[in-house]
Design a protein around this motif. Structure first.
Motif, mmCIF file in Angstrom:
data_model
loop_
_atom_site.group_PDB
_atom_site.id
_atom_site.type_symbol
_atom_site.label_atom_id
_atom_site.label_comp_id
_atom_site.label_asym_id
_atom_site.label_seq_id
_atom_site.Cartn_x
_atom_site.Cartn_y
_atom_site.Cartn_z
ATOM 1 N N CYS A 43 -9.675 5.449 -19.811
ATOM 2 C CA CYS A 43 -8.976 6.730 -19.641
ATOM 3 C C CYS A 43 -9.932 7.821 -19.166
ATOM 4 O O CYS A 43 -9.570 8.654 -18.315
ATOM 5 C CB CYS A 43 -8.327 7.148 -20.967
ATOM 6 N N LEU A 44 -11.146 7.831 -19.685
ATOM 7 C CA LEU A 44 -12.108 8.875 -19.326
ATOM 8 C C LEU A 44 -12.690 8.647 -17.930
ATOM 9 O O LEU A 44 -12.852 9.585 -17.149
ATOM 10 C CB LEU A 44 -13.235 8.920 -20.362
ATOM 11 N N ILE A 45 -13.000 7.395 -17.607
ATOM 12 C CA ILE A 45 -13.578 7.094 -16.298
ATOM 13 C C ILE A 45 -12.602 7.406 -15.176
ATOM 14 O O ILE A 45 -12.994 7.857 -14.091
ATOM 15 C CB ILE A 45 -13.997 5.608 -16.244
ATOM 16 N N ASN A 46 -11.318 7.173 -15.443
ATOM 17 C CA ASN A 46 -10.296 7.354 -14.406
ATOM 18 C C ASN A 46 -9.538 8.678 -14.551
ATOM 19 O O ASN A 46 -8.420 8.810 -14.053
ATOM 20 C CB ASN A 46 -9.316 6.179 -14.449
ATOM 21 N N LYS A 47 -10.156 9.629 -15.185
ATOM 22 C CA LYS A 47 -9.544 10.942 -15.345
ATOM 23 C C LYS A 47 -9.384 11.631 -13.988
ATOM 24 O O LYS A 47 -10.264 11.545 -13.119
ATOM 25 C CB LYS A 47 -10.407 11.820 -16.255
ATOM 26 N N ARG A 48 -8.258 12.306 -13.799
ATOM 27 C CA ARG A 48 -8.024 13.048 -12.571
ATOM 28 C C ARG A 48 -8.407 14.511 -12.773
ATOM 29 O O ARG A 48 -8.108 15.101 -13.813
ATOM 30 C CB ARG A 48 -6.547 12.967 -12.159
ATOM 31 N N ARG A 49 -9.014 15.075 -11.762
ATOM 32 C CA ARG A 49 -9.362 16.492 -11.840
ATOM 33 C C ARG A 49 -8.108 17.339 -11.669
ATOM 34 O O ARG A 49 -7.225 17.008 -10.867
ATOM 35 C CB ARG A 49 -10.386 16.847 -10.767
ATOM 36 N N PHE B 210 -4.609 6.590 -16.713
ATOM 37 C CA PHE B 210 -4.901 5.236 -17.197
ATOM 38 C C PHE B 210 -4.232 4.973 -18.541
ATOM 39 O O PHE B 210 -4.120 3.809 -18.958
ATOM 40 C CB PHE B 210 -6.413 5.024 -17.312
ATOM 41 N N ILE B 211 -3.782 6.021 -19.210
ATOM 42 C CA ILE B 211 -3.026 5.826 -20.450
ATOM 43 C C ILE B 211 -1.803 4.970 -20.177
ATOM 44 O O ILE B 211 -1.371 4.179 -21.036
ATOM 45 C CB ILE B 211 -2.625 7.187 -21.054
ATOM 46 N N MET B 212 -1.245 5.093 -18.988
ATOM 47 C CA MET B 212 -0.112 4.251 -18.618
ATOM 48 C C MET B 212 -0.507 2.778 -18.624
ATOM 49 O O MET B 212 0.255 1.914 -19.066
ATOM 50 C CB MET B 212 0.408 4.648 -17.239
ATOM 51 N N GLU B 213 -1.716 2.484 -18.144
ATOM 52 C CA GLU B 213 -2.184 1.101 -18.139
ATOM 53 C C GLU B 213 -2.435 0.606 -19.556
ATOM 54 O O GLU B 213 -2.195 -0.570 -19.863
ATOM 55 C CB GLU B 213 -3.456 0.978 -17.300
ATOM 56 N N VAL B 214 -2.916 1.503 -20.419
ATOM 57 C CA VAL B 214 -3.078 1.153 -21.826
ATOM 58 C C VAL B 214 -1.725 0.793 -22.425
ATOM 59 O O VAL B 214 -1.580 -0.202 -23.138
ATOM 60 C CB VAL B 214 -3.717 2.319 -22.614
ATOM 61 N N TYR C 138 -8.980 -0.651 -11.675
ATOM 62 C CA TYR C 138 -8.207 0.580 -11.511
ATOM 63 C C TYR C 138 -9.020 1.613 -10.734
ATOM 64 O O TYR C 138 -8.486 2.349 -9.902
ATOM 65 C CB TYR C 138 -7.814 1.138 -12.878
ATOM 66 N N ARG C 139 -10.318 1.619 -11.007
ATOM 67 C CA ARG C 139 -11.168 2.625 -10.354
ATOM 68 C C ARG C 139 -11.606 2.214 -8.955
ATOM 69 O O ARG C 139 -11.660 3.055 -8.045
ATOM 70 C CB ARG C 139 -12.405 2.902 -11.214
ATOM 71 N N TYR C 140 -11.896 0.927 -8.750
ATOM 72 C CA TYR C 140 -12.552 0.525 -7.514
ATOM 73 C C TYR C 140 -11.685 -0.270 -6.543
ATOM 74 O O TYR C 140 -12.045 -0.393 -5.372
ATOM 75 C CB TYR C 140 -13.817 -0.281 -7.832
ATOM 76 N N PHE C 141 -10.576 -0.834 -6.996
ATOM 77 C CA PHE C 141 -9.698 -1.550 -6.067
ATOM 78 C C PHE C 141 -8.774 -0.565 -5.371
ATOM 79 O O PHE C 141 -8.517 0.535 -5.884
ATOM 80 C CB PHE C 141 -8.838 -2.572 -6.809
ATOM 81 N N SER C 142 -8.260 -0.957 -4.219
ATOM 82 C CA SER C 142 -7.226 -0.140 -3.596
ATOM 83 C C SER C 142 -6.015 -0.144 -4.526
ATOM 84 O O SER C 142 -5.762 -1.132 -5.230
ATOM 85 C CB SER C 142 -6.846 -0.695 -2.228
ATOM 86 N N PRO C 143 -5.263 0.954 -4.581
ATOM 87 C CA PRO C 143 -4.155 1.064 -5.536
ATOM 88 C C PRO C 143 -3.162 -0.097 -5.468
ATOM 89 O O PRO C 143 -2.735 -0.605 -6.501
ATOM 90 C CB PRO C 143 -3.497 2.388 -5.145
ATOM 91 N N GLY C 144 -2.805 -0.502 -4.264
ATOM 92 C CA GLY C 144 -1.827 -1.582 -4.141
ATOM 93 C C GLY C 144 -2.341 -2.895 -4.698
ATOM 94 O O GLY C 144 -1.599 -3.642 -5.346
ATOM 95 N N ILE C 145 -3.613 -3.199 -4.455
ATOM 96 C CA ILE C 145 -4.193 -4.441 -4.967
ATOM 97 C C ILE C 145 -4.270 -4.392 -6.489
ATOM 98 O O ILE C 145 -3.979 -5.381 -7.169
ATOM 99 C CB ILE C 145 -5.593 -4.667 -4.358
ATOM 100 N N PHE C 146 -4.668 -3.239 -7.033
ATOM 101 C CA PHE C 146 -4.717 -3.130 -8.495
ATOM 102 C C PHE C 146 -3.347 -3.386 -9.114
ATOM 103 O O PHE C 146 -3.212 -4.143 -10.076
ATOM 104 C CB PHE C 146 -5.212 -1.747 -8.929
#
Length: 369
Positions: free
Chosen positions: A27-33, A91-95, A180-188
């Protein structure tokens, strides 16, 4: 199976703490500004600071399998505290997805374990004997020889036991955080849906075709040793009296490791990760056989489950209307889809329905164009 007193007391704290820490880190690594959130809404022509105050009942249409259904439009909840919180920590959604999938799967297995009778066990042993016969015919019955090789090396046995007991769940969560952080969104998204469907398909298979693992077969006849439990190396994840012990085929340990290893090899932007990624499924393959938890054909079954899962993973998208109703009950707007959010932030444009379909291609069919 291990008894609770055979597991170190700290394991009941440290193992869940590790999982919770990985989920929190995701959740912290993928935080949106907050500035990016404002920019994304502005590009989409929606003012975050002047939300519609229209409380009327608005609808939007979504596909639900073969039907088009109406679901509530939750845009009016955009400025609620929970909506803004989810917007910053998507990322809470992924959790939530992971916990939902995990507990539904575990509860289903527990119900099955509590309701199966002696006939189920007899059938599972019969199927195990069939697998052994097939492997002997194909000259691929390598499990017992591998286990005896590992038993002669205590350090390797300990490593394999600990790997089986404690790596599967944390490694899967770490993979979700990384991808979640490094793949393209569709692939993730397609990878995540593939893992979800692996659980569903595997449950269907071992519910209709139970199979006893090697460790539960008569020792006098087959010679397999339950190294994980007799060696007191089990974790809290493998010590559960409600666990279905007769679900060797297919192997989700290998199925998950195959998806993770291959995905990292194909899609990771980091050379080191790509170089070692395929070692993970190889390690898990050796571990599940050396600990007498699976046969080689169980891994083959796990492989085919993943192939089918990624080919049909878009079926999961049909559950989106249910999700929208849940958000309506929570009076919350679903955070902007990662596909759309990243496209807006990086390209400054709105993706069309066609582009969205392309971004949701199944795993291994290529990145969105």
């Amino acid at each position: 199976m291990s008894k609770p007193d055979e597991i170190p007391a700290l394991s009941y704290i440290l193992e869940p703490a590790l999982v919770a820490s990985l989920l929190t880190a995701g959740c912290l690594i993928n935080k949106r500004r907050s500035t990016d959130i404002v920019q994304a809404h502005n590009v989409l022509g929606v003012s975050l600071f002047s939300p519609s105050m229209d409380n009327s009942w608005n609808w939007k249409e979504m596909k639900f399998f073969f039907w088009i259904v109406k679901v509530p439009n939750n845009e009016k909840f955009r400025m609620s505290l929970f909506s803004r919180f989810l917007g910053m920590f998507p990322f809470i959604m992924e959790v939530w997805y992971w916990l939902l999938t995990y507990w539904i799967y575990q509860i289903a297995r527990a119900i099955q374990a509590l309701t199966m009778g002696n006939d189920f066990r007899v059938l599972a042993e019969r199927h195990a004997r069939q697998i052994i016969s097939i492997q002997e015919f194909l000259k691929i019955d390598i499990e017992l020889g591998l286990q005896r090789f590992v038993l002669d090396k205590p350090w390797l046995l300990t490593f394999f036991n600990k790997t089986y007991a404690m790596v599967h769940i944390p490694a899967t969560i770490a993979f979700m955080v990384y991808s979640y952080r490094y793949f393209s969104p569709g692939i993730f998204q397609s990878t995540r849906r593939t893992l979800v469907l692996c659980n569903c398909l595997a449950f269907i298979v071992f519910s209709s075709w139970p199979c006893m693992p090697p460790r539960l077969l008569p020792f006098e006849e087959f010679g397999y040793i339950d190294t994980l439990h007799t060696g007191k190396a089990a974790s809290i994840w493998t010590t559960n009296k409600f666990q279905n012990q007769l679900a060797a085929f297919p192997s989700l340990h290998f199925g998950y490791s195959f998806v993770i290893g291959l995905s990292l090899f194909v899609y990771s932007p980091h050379r080191v990760v790509r170089a070692i990624s395929l070692l993970y499924p190889l390690l898990i393959l050796l571990v599940i056989m050396a600990t007498a938890n699976h046969y080689l054909l169980d891994a083959v079954g796990g492989f085919f489950v993943t192939v089918v899962a990624y080919r049909i993973n878009r079926l999961v998208l049909n559950l989106r209307p249910i999700e929208e109703w849940l958000f309506w009950l929570l009076r919350t707007e679903r955070p902007m889809d990662k596909v759309q959010f990243d496209s807006v932030i990086r390209g400054g444009h709105i993706i069309t329905a066609t582009h969205r379909d392309m971004s949701e291609r199944p795993l291994m069919l290529g990145s969105p164009e």
